[in-house]
Each structure stands twice: as structure tokens, then as C-alpha cells.
Scaffold this active site. Sequence first.
Site, PDB file in Angstrom:
ATOM      1  N   THR B  17      25.244 -40.699 -14.870  1.00 48.13           N
ATOM      2  CA  THR B  17      25.927 -39.404 -14.836  1.00 48.13           C
ATOM      3  C   THR B  17      26.172 -39.045 -13.375  1.00 48.13           C
ATOM      4  O   THR B  17      25.246 -39.037 -12.563  1.00 48.13           O
ATOM      5  CB  THR B  17      25.083 -38.307 -15.512  1.00 48.13           C
ATOM      6  OG1 THR B  17      24.935 -38.638 -16.896  1.00 48.13           O
ATOM      7  CG2 THR B  17      25.778 -36.959 -15.423  1.00 48.13           C
ATOM      8  N   CYS B  23      23.284 -28.663 -14.425  1.00 44.32           N
ATOM      9  CA  CYS B  23      22.974 -29.395 -15.655  1.00 44.32           C
ATOM     10  C   CYS B  23      21.788 -30.333 -15.454  1.00 44.32           C
ATOM     11  O   CYS B  23      21.352 -30.591 -14.339  1.00 44.32           O
ATOM     12  CB  CYS B  23      24.175 -30.217 -16.107  1.00 44.32           C
ATOM     13  SG  CYS B  23      25.559 -29.205 -16.643  1.00 44.32           S
ATOM     14  N   HIS B  40      23.543 -35.144 -21.090  1.00 44.53           N
ATOM     15  CA  HIS B  40      23.958 -34.291 -19.973  1.00 44.53           C
ATOM     16  C   HIS B  40      23.922 -32.847 -20.490  1.00 44.53           C
ATOM     17  O   HIS B  40      24.877 -32.355 -21.068  1.00 44.53           O
ATOM     18  CB  HIS B  40      25.372 -34.702 -19.551  1.00 44.53           C
ATOM     19  CG  HIS B  40      25.916 -33.959 -18.359  1.00 44.53           C
ATOM     20  ND1 HIS B  40      26.877 -34.492 -17.546  1.00 44.53           N
ATOM     21  CD2 HIS B  40      25.643 -32.744 -17.846  1.00 44.53           C
ATOM     22  CE1 HIS B  40      27.178 -33.618 -16.594  1.00 44.53           C
ATOM     23  NE2 HIS B  40      26.446 -32.544 -16.761  1.00 44.53           N
TER      24      HIS B  40
END
Lengths: 206, 156
Positions: B17, B23, B40
Site C-alpha cells: 500500500t 489510514c 487499507h
Amino acid sequence: MGWGEITSLQLDAIQEVGNIGTGNAATALSQMTGRTVDIGVPEAKIVPIYEIAEQYGSPEDLVCAVLIRTEGDLPCNFIFLIREEDSRGLADLLIPMDISSMDEEMQAQMRESALSEVGNIVLGAFLNAISMLTGYVLPASVPSVAHDMLGAIMDVVASMFGVLGDAALLVKTSLRVKDMQHEVGGSVIMVPDPGALESLLQRLGV
Amino acid sequence: MGMADLVAIKKTGILVTLGLGSCIGLVLFDQQNKIAGMAHIMLPDSRESASVLKPGKFADTAVPQLLDEMKALGASKSNIKAKFAGGAQMFNIPGKSSSFLAVGARNAEATKDLLRKHGITVVAEDTGGSKGRSVEFNLVTCMLMVKTLGMGTKEI
């Protein structure tokens, strides 16, 4: 109500806010820098929150974002986004002296302060446009400046929109300051708190 | 992996990611059976939101969904451990403690709570701060590489 349920007439009204806001911003920037500032036609569009970052580049691109929060009649977050490489040029335009002989730390601080002012001008112009069209009083916070990866900035933006639903409203604006090596393209992102969108559209009469 | 995505893989592979801000990049893994999953996570609690289209979006929906998908691949619950990174606060307005701006800390807290509730041990985490991160989990080594802007790369 989330942005996903907005009608095209309502989107047009928001776009008009963008038009007036960008015009105001260009005038203010031009006065501060003493240069000609051209604007592109702002584009208001609805995109899924999961695709916000892709609208502006790759997740690891470096960007500068200035955030202002309004309270009062319209609780809302406004973000002005520019590429990191553009932010330096824009900051230097607002600093009325040559700072290249200062130490790095001092230069960075001065640029940070200038960028905060750029955010104030551009977002303040947007707030004025909204105030003018709605009669709302919009007390604004001091700006917060962040330099980071596009994906990381958009994480925050997407999370703000994410509470309301799965769609986001982006007003893409472009401000071009003449005499600069390249065009400075900025974007304004407006994130109303739950409930604020309805009242804004109602006031706009759509 | 993009925002709110959730993926489980088996045997070999890398889960990535890029550009995590507020996040959380959550990794659950079963080292014995070589099964791992990544989510995520954008927000702490699905009950605060009007819609739940993607379970990966919220901590309270992502954790059970990830566990289910890994079990479907043959993971054993008692083997599963967790590593996670992210939860930064990108913007800071002096004198304001808007819950929107502190969403990173709330995400990290919610993720930790949910893992505890499901009886999953957190073996490593790298959360908080004000800078974005990119993460990469290697299923072969079960190490999570965390690259923080301006602070280099580390493995946890």
C-alpha cells in the site's frame, strides 16, 4: 445526504461557486505578487472517494496541501492542493526579497509561512464566494500546511468524505502565475460536515 | 492496494500500500500455513457512517472480513498474528481538536481494540506521527517494510 446523490443542477451551482471563488483568488494573488494571474475554467466533479488520489497523480507524488476549517453556518474543511515542486515557486513569489543567502531552516520557515498565506488567499476567496452567494458567516481557522505523499494527504480527505458516503466533490481549479517557469495548477477540495451540504444547496436555491 | 481494499493471499507474494496517511495498513498473517491478508482501513467505526459498501473501509468490518477470507484459504485462527502501520495526523490546527483531524489516532486505537477483541496478538506496529508511510509485506519473510517520508525505511 452524500455527494453521490447530487443532481447536475446542484453540481452546476457548486461549479459557479468555484468560478467566482477562483476569480476572487486570482485577483488576490495578483495583488499580492504584482503579476498577472490567469485562471482556467474550474471543473466540479463527483468521484468515488477511493479514486480521489488518482485524480491528481500517483500515491507517492509529493504535494503540498493547505487546510482551513470553517465553523458557524457551514462547518466544512477546505483544502488547497498543489504539487510540491510548484509550492516552492509560488512561495518565493510572495516573499518580497531574495532569501537564497539565508540558512536552509530559515528559508523553509519563510516558505512555510508564505504557503500558509497562499492557502489563506485562495481558500479565503472561496469562502468569500460562498458567503456572498449564501449570506453565511464563515469564521475560518488558521491554515495548516502539510507536505507529504499525495496518497497520504488524500487518505485524510477520503476519510472526511467517507463518513458521508462513497462519493466526493472535487473542484479542480487552475491558477497560472505569469513570469513563472511553468504553470502553477492548484485544486480546491471542499469537504462539508454531515448535514452542511444540504443547507448549502438550499441556500443556493437548488 | 487502494483505499478500503482488502486482499488475502496464499503461499507467496507481496502486499503493498503506497501513501498511507491517517489510514491504517493492517496485515494479518499465519506464518505456518503461509497465508496473509492486508486491509487499507480508512475509518474506525462503520456505525458512524451511512453506508458500508466495502468492508475494508472500517476497522470493525475489516478485521472479521480479513479473518474470514484467510480462514477460507486455510489459515488457522490460533496462528494468526498482526502487524500494522499508519494512523498519522497530517494536519494540525492550533487550538482545535477536530475529530476529523485526529482520525489517524482513532483508526490506530480502533484497530488495536478490534484485534484484542478477536484474540489476535499484535507483534509489531508503527503508528502516529505527522508523516505519510508506504508499506510492503513479504509473505515469505513475514516482515513489514515501512517507508516513512523523510525518515527512511525500516522493517518491523
